[in-house]
Design an enzyme around this catalytic site. Structure first.
Site, PDB file in Angstrom:
ATOM      1  N   SER A 168       0.802  -1.224   0.000  1.00 27.30           N
ATOM      2  CA  SER A 168       0.000   0.000   0.000  1.00 27.30           C
ATOM      3  C   SER A 168       0.832   1.270   0.000  1.00 27.30           C
ATOM      4  CB  SER A 168      -0.933   0.000   1.214  1.00 27.30           C
ATOM      5  OG  SER A 168      -0.197  -0.256   2.391  1.00 27.30           O
ATOM      6  N   ALA A 170       4.532   1.123  -0.816  1.00 28.88           N
ATOM      7  CA  ALA A 170       5.789   0.938  -1.555  1.00 28.88           C
ATOM      8  C   ALA A 170       5.691  -0.303  -2.427  1.00 28.88           C
ATOM      9  CB  ALA A 170       6.958   0.801  -0.578  1.00 28.88           C
ATOM     10  N   GLN A 171       6.642  -0.417  -3.361  1.00 27.53           N
ATOM     11  CA  GLN A 171       6.760  -1.635  -4.151  1.00 27.53           C
ATOM     12  C   GLN A 171       8.229  -2.031  -4.247  1.00 27.53           C
ATOM     13  OE1 GLN A 171       4.670   0.105  -7.530  1.00 27.53           O
ATOM     14  NE2 GLN A 171       6.456  -0.241  -8.849  1.00 27.53           N
ATOM     15  N   VAL A 172       8.476  -3.306  -4.574  1.00 28.46           N
ATOM     16  CA  VAL A 172       9.830  -3.853  -4.540  1.00 28.46           C
ATOM     17  C   VAL A 172      10.240  -4.286  -5.944  1.00 28.46           C
ATOM     18  CG1 VAL A 172      11.346  -5.605  -3.520  1.00 28.46           C
ATOM     19  CG2 VAL A 172       9.467  -4.631  -2.168  1.00 28.46           C
ATOM     20  N   LYS A 186      13.301  -1.594  -2.286  1.00 25.78           N
ATOM     21  CA  LYS A 186      11.961  -1.175  -1.856  1.00 25.78           C
ATOM     22  C   LYS A 186      11.857   0.334  -2.041  1.00 25.78           C
ATOM     23  CE  LYS A 186       8.886  -1.415   2.189  1.00 25.78           C
ATOM     24  NZ  LYS A 186       8.772  -1.934   3.581  1.00 25.78           N
ATOM     25  N   ASP A 318       3.793  -6.562  12.057  1.00 24.14           N
ATOM     26  CA  ASP A 318       2.979  -6.822  10.862  1.00 24.14           C
ATOM     27  C   ASP A 318       3.350  -8.164  10.214  1.00 24.14           C
ATOM     28  OD1 ASP A 318       1.040  -6.277   8.969  1.00 24.14           O
ATOM     29  OD2 ASP A 318       2.363  -5.074   7.699  1.00 24.14           O
TER      30      ASP A 318
END
Length: 562
Positions: A168, A170-172, A186, A318
């Site tokens: 939601s 960030a992206q890798v 990331k 988390d």
């Protein structure tokens, strides 16, 4: 605060004006309006998102108010209607999160992980776990250049434009450094800080408004916890530090792998880590293909997080399946790769010790200590429900640890819970320390994973009990303390754990013996009745044997030998 509210009202009014010209307002994407100048884009997004959120919650409040109007809270019709409204409202909020994306998806995931919310919400919102839509690489590249410099080719031999994971915030992306090391990069989405201010202000406003309409429904504690956790998650430098702390805490644990951080390619918005292979921890088919026993994975997972809670007091907040991978690499046949170290909680030392004592009392059903600890946690009135929340037993239970409640215990508990109102739940959650709320959420996520792996509840209870006892032992440093002192402390902790295991095994044996005794007595009665004659027996005919007092037996065994 007054200025913030005024601004929010203006934002909402503007958004509702857009709504008048857009019938699909509640289900259309924020990207569906014309291309505004760059400086106005974020505020306009904020207008749409805030207005959509306020409209959704307003419809939900009206739904509850009118659907339940005139119904007695003790009636079956009320409970049926309430479940229906929960389902409708959860579906409505899920759609809001899907359309608004970003922090709303994160908020939905946050709520879904709490076992204290109605099951209709947790089941419906759990689908948000895989809802993140990745950004186009053009926007990601701008963030990389802004943080690392204009010449990315000077740092990377290759950089895959297609993300290997998207969340939601960030992206890798996968890449290879000049030194031929495989890395995972990331990258935080652009303009998140400004977006967070608007979204969290809206969430606070909504929680206060809801409490004004429904005084018994108070969710400010939930918004505060969410805002606190999401603020930490936006700082990738802090995430890198958390990662290294956890790596150090588990340096001697051969089951745990934490990816190494590349500090020269890490900033507040970009985190570069060692690339690690593996599959989601709850992928049972993958485990079976690799001949890795799911029960063993569950046991290792629980012990790792029990060590975080009870010994280190430094907890990953988390642990959803995407953040824990099972890798076939490792000396023991597999290892757990722990990812995403953004949300962590450093437990207060006094709280950590109290929480260790709580689990000791939970396993022994020590009502006096549960009451005392309830007072320390600020929820003395509800301390009798700690065993139900954590172990699935009532405080008066005769069931063995990890076993389901009897029909009678369930019936009595259901009757008792009827007297609790939403006001009680709000009061309970508001009064708990922040550390406790983090543990509740983490425990909820772990229970879900362990259930998918097919492990019985007893595995979790024993792991927590074991590490609670270890956590009560004095903390010693093997490098500076006398070796004999360290060895003696460990032996003492192990002895306490094995004594606990003995207690549990004896209690299970006593419970089994009581059932056998009752079965034999029932068979005897049937035979006597069939044959038509009486045989001498202890007690009056029709009177069942006395139930074993497992509570007193537990206390006796615990105090045995100190």
């Amino acid at each position: 605060m007054r200025k913030a509210k005024t601004a929010l009202c203006l934002v909402t009014a503007t958004g509702l004006t857009f709504h008048a010209f857009n019938p699909n307002f509640l289900s259309s994407s924020s990207d569906s309006f014309p291309n505004f100048p760059e400086k106005l884009r974020a505020p306009i997004h904020g207008v749409y998102r805030s207005s959509r959120a306020i409209a959704t919650i307003a419809f939900t409040a009206v739904d509850y108010k009118f659907s339940l109007h005139g119904l007695s809270v003790d009636s079956d019709e009320y409970r049926q209607k309430l479940s229906e409204v929960h389902r409708r409202s959860a579906s409505r909020i899920r759609k809001l999160c899907e359309v608004n994306r970003g922090f709303y998806v994160k908020a939905g995931q946050f709520v879904a992980a709490l076992r204290q919310v109605p099951k209709e919400y947790s089941l419906t919102l759990s689908s948000l776990q895989d809802q993140a839509v990745p950004y186009h690489f053009k926007a990601i590249k701008e963030v990389l250049i802004h943080n690392l410099g204009p010449e990315l080719s000077d740092m990377f031999l290759s950089l895959d434009e297609h993300p290997i994971a998207a969340a939601s915030i960030a992206q890798v992306h996968r890449g290879v450094l000049k030194g031929h090391q495989e890395v995972a990069i990331k990258v935080q989405y652009p303009d998140l800080e400004q977006q967070m201010k608007i979204d969290t202000t809206t969430m606070y406003f909504l929680s206060k408004s809801l409490a004004w309409f429904f005084p018994e429904y108070r969710f400010e504690w939930l918004v505060s916890e969410f805002v606190q956790s999401i603020s930490l998650e936006l700082d990738f430098i802090q995430e890198a530090r958390n990662s290294e702390t956890t790596a150090n805490n588990f340096a001697n644990n051969k089951w745990v792998k934490v990816p190494r951080v590349f500090w020269d390619l890490t900033t507040h918005q970009v985190l570069t880590m060692e690339f690690c292979t593996g599959q989601k921890v709850d992928d049972v088919e993958y485990l079976k293909e690799r001949r890795i026993h799911p029960m063993k994975v569950a046991k290792v997972l629980l012990e790792v997080f029990a060590e975080m809670i009870f010994i280190h007091g430094f907890l990953h907040g988390d642990p959803h399946p995407g953040n824990i991978l099972v890798s076939p690499e490792g000396q023991n046949g597999f290892s757990l790769v722990i990812l995403d170290h953004g949300i962590y909680k450093k437990l207060d030392e006094g709280f950590r010790l109290d929480y260790c004592q709580l689990w000791k009392a939970l396993i022994l059903l020590d009502s006096k200590n549960l009451q005392r600890l309830g007072e320390r946690f600020g929820v003395a009135k509800y301390s009798r429900y700690f065993p139900v929340i954590f172990t699935g037993r009532t405080i008066d239970s005769k069931s063995a640890l990890g076993k389901a409640m009897s029909v009678e215990e369930r019936r009595n508990l259901k009757q008792e819970l009827k007297s609790l109102k939403m006001e009680d739940i709000s009061s309970f959650m508001e009064s708990l320390p922040s550390d406790f709320l983090t543990i509740l959420r983490t425990d909820g996520l772990l229970r879900s994973i362990v259930s998918k792996l097919g492990a019985p509840q007893r595995v979790r209870l024993l792991a927590y009990g074991k590490y609670a006892l270890y956590g009560l032992s004095p903390k010693l440093n093997p490098e500076s303390d006398f070796a004999l002192k360290v060895v003696f402390s460990r032996l003492k902790a192990n002895a306490s754990y094995y004594r606990l295991r003995l207690i549990l095994e004896v209690l299970q044996l006593l419970s089994w013996m009581a059932k056998v005794k009752l079965l034999l007595y029932t068979m005897y009665e049937k035979i006597s009745s069939t044959l038509g004659f009486e045989l001498g027996c202890q007690g009056r005919k029709g009177e069942a044997p006395t139930t074993v007092d497992t509570h007193n037996t537990m206390l006796y065994f615990w105090t045995w030998n100190g």
